[in-house]
Scaffold this active site. Structure first.
Site, mmCIF file in Angstrom:
data_model
loop_
_atom_site.group_PDB
_atom_site.id
_atom_site.type_symbol
_atom_site.label_atom_id
_atom_site.label_comp_id
_atom_site.label_asym_id
_atom_site.label_seq_id
_atom_site.Cartn_x
_atom_site.Cartn_y
_atom_site.Cartn_z
ATOM 1 N N GLU A 1 0.797 -1.159 -0.051
ATOM 2 C CA GLU A 1 -0.118 -0.073 -0.036
ATOM 3 C C GLU A 1 0.930 1.414 0.056
ATOM 4 O O GLU A 1 0.322 2.452 0.262
ATOM 5 C CB GLU A 1 -0.930 0.008 1.005
ATOM 6 N N LYS B 1 -15.553 -1.693 2.388
ATOM 7 C CA LYS B 1 -14.702 -1.938 1.341
ATOM 8 C C LYS B 1 -15.933 -2.711 0.083
ATOM 9 O O LYS B 1 -16.296 -3.623 0.648
ATOM 10 C CB LYS B 1 -13.814 -3.186 1.762
#
EC number: 4.2.1.11
Length: 433
Positions: free
Chosen positions: A205, A338
């Site tokens: 990330e 999500k």
């Protein structure tokens, strides 16, 4: 004008080089909407199912040609002629077609790609931004970024047990200022790590993934970077954590297998987080306990729920049913959103609405395997969530979302709002940290 005339899909690559699904929906008015689905490394046991081919001769078994085939076959046939502006009808048609609880027959990756592409097609047909189509006139709140600047756990090959250490510029006046502060801390952290002799390679990330001496040192180097960058820890830039505790939970114990090999009970983990929350300027902890440790979560919420934000990710998996259980049991006070955990845009919006009605905050989130698709940036503004978690200030798959938010802030002009610490369930005294 909004009738679906064509549904197409293809296999593309995500940010980790693994295949994922991209779909395109064409409307009778001529507009086309495209969307790509992300995937996670640390996935919750209760998430909707990503359909993979399992053919080891292609992409080591991770191909998604079956999902692509499902889009171009059953899904395309079922949606042909339907009004794409009726999002819930589109999503329910696909859910009925799949016929399983976890979307395992057609694949959540197939269903979600079409769900998001349909929404984008309608926005394009109307010639309005996606955030405006999804959120209407209320879509004007820019989110506080949770910037994942230090990685451990399943996201990095190092000896840090906890998955994400994030900087949150809660004292900024605008999104663009918050992003600048976070980027400056990220670059300063690189210097801090280099000075200590650590590697500055980045994880999935975009955060650094050094082999630190301990989990505590991760906090210490971030605080040092915040101060060196010229900011006040807590008051201007606070810390958010995602330990992803399910990843190191086994047989009823939390095992710090990457660091000192120690084992802890749920009660000991609650004490651990309480000590850290008292010692450091931590405003948010996500998945501080395992996804099915409901008793432990209750203890944690009783201990810290009226002081800091406690986010359920693997705990809730963006699922209204699991969120309802959490609300009924007084567990956590925030939900991570999500889109690919639940698998349709409609169900995602339902989870956000349920959270809001019950005093829970919602944090819009990426996955560790991302694409250049910026859908979640628009979703964050459309829903007024006030918080977004989309990685560090490096890797284009992460920065793409931040850049989209900068564009949206510019479009909104004086109408743009930024809530700072007010976006969180946090009741501490930042100035006293």
């Amino acid at each position: 004008m909004f009738d679906i005339t064509l549904v197409h899909a293809r296999e593309i690559l995500d940010s980790r080089g693994n295949p994922t699904v991209e779909a395109e929906v064409t409307l009778s008015g001529g507009a086309v909407g495209r969307a790509a689905v992300p995937s996670g490394a640390s996935t919750g046991e209760h998430e909707a199912v990503e359909l993979r081919d399992g053919d080891n001769a292609r992409y080591l078994g991770k191909g998604v040609l079956k999902a692509v085939e499902n889009v171009e076959g059953e899904i395309a046939q079922a949606l042909g002629g339907m009004d794409a502006s009726q999002q819930r009808d589109i999503d329910m048609r696909m859910l009925d077609l799949d016929g399983t609880e976890n979307k395992g027959r057609l694949g959540a990756n197939a269903i979600l790609a079409v769900s998001m592409a349909s929404a984008r097609a309608v926005a394009n047909q109307l010639d309005i931004p996606l955030y405006r189509y999804l959120g209407g006139v209320n879509g004007n709140i820019l989110p506080v970024p949770m910037m994942n600047i230090l990685n451990g756990g399943a996201h990095a090959d190092n000896n840090v047990d906890f998955q994400e250490f994030m900087a949150m510029p809660v004292g900024a006046e605008s999104f663009s200022e918050a992003l600048r502060w976070g980027a400056e801390v990220f670059h300063t952290l690189k210097g801090v790590l280099k000075k200590r002799g650590y590697n500055t390679a980045v994880g999935d990330e975009g955060g650094f993934a050094p082999s630190l001496k301990s989990n505590v040192e991760a906090i210490e180097v971030i605080l040092e970077a915040i101060q060196q960058a010229g900011y006040t820890p807590g008051e201007q830039i606070a810390i958010a954590l995602d330990p992803a505790a399910s990843e190191f939970f086994k047989d009823g114990k939390y095992i710090f297998k990457k660091s000192d090999k120690s084992e802890k009970t749920s009660e000991q983990m609650v004490r651990w987080w309480s000590d850290w929350a008292n010692k450091y300027p931590i405003v948010s902890i996500e998945d501080g306990l395992a996804e099915d440790d409901w008793e432990g979560w209750k203890l944690l919420t009783d201990e810290l729920g009226d002081k800091i934000q406690l986010v359920g990710d693997d705990l809730f998996v963006t699922n209204p049913e699991r969120l309802a259980r959490g609300i009924d049991n007084g567990v956590a006070n925030s939900i991570l959103i999500k889109v690919n955990q639940i698998g349709t845009l409609s169900e995602t919006l339902d989870a956000i609405e349920m959270a809001r009605r019950n005093g829970y905050t919602a944090v819009i989130s990426h996955r560790s395997g991302e694409t250049e698709d910026t859908f979640i940036a628009d979703l964050a503004v459309a829903t007024g969530a006030g918080q977004i978690k989309t990685g560090s200030a490096s890797r284009t798959d992460r920065v793409a979302k931040y850049n989209q938010l900068l564009r949206i802030e510019e479009q909104l002009g004086a109408g743009a709002r930024f809530l700072g610490i007010g976006a969180l369930n946090y009741d501490g005294d930042l100035s006293a940290e």
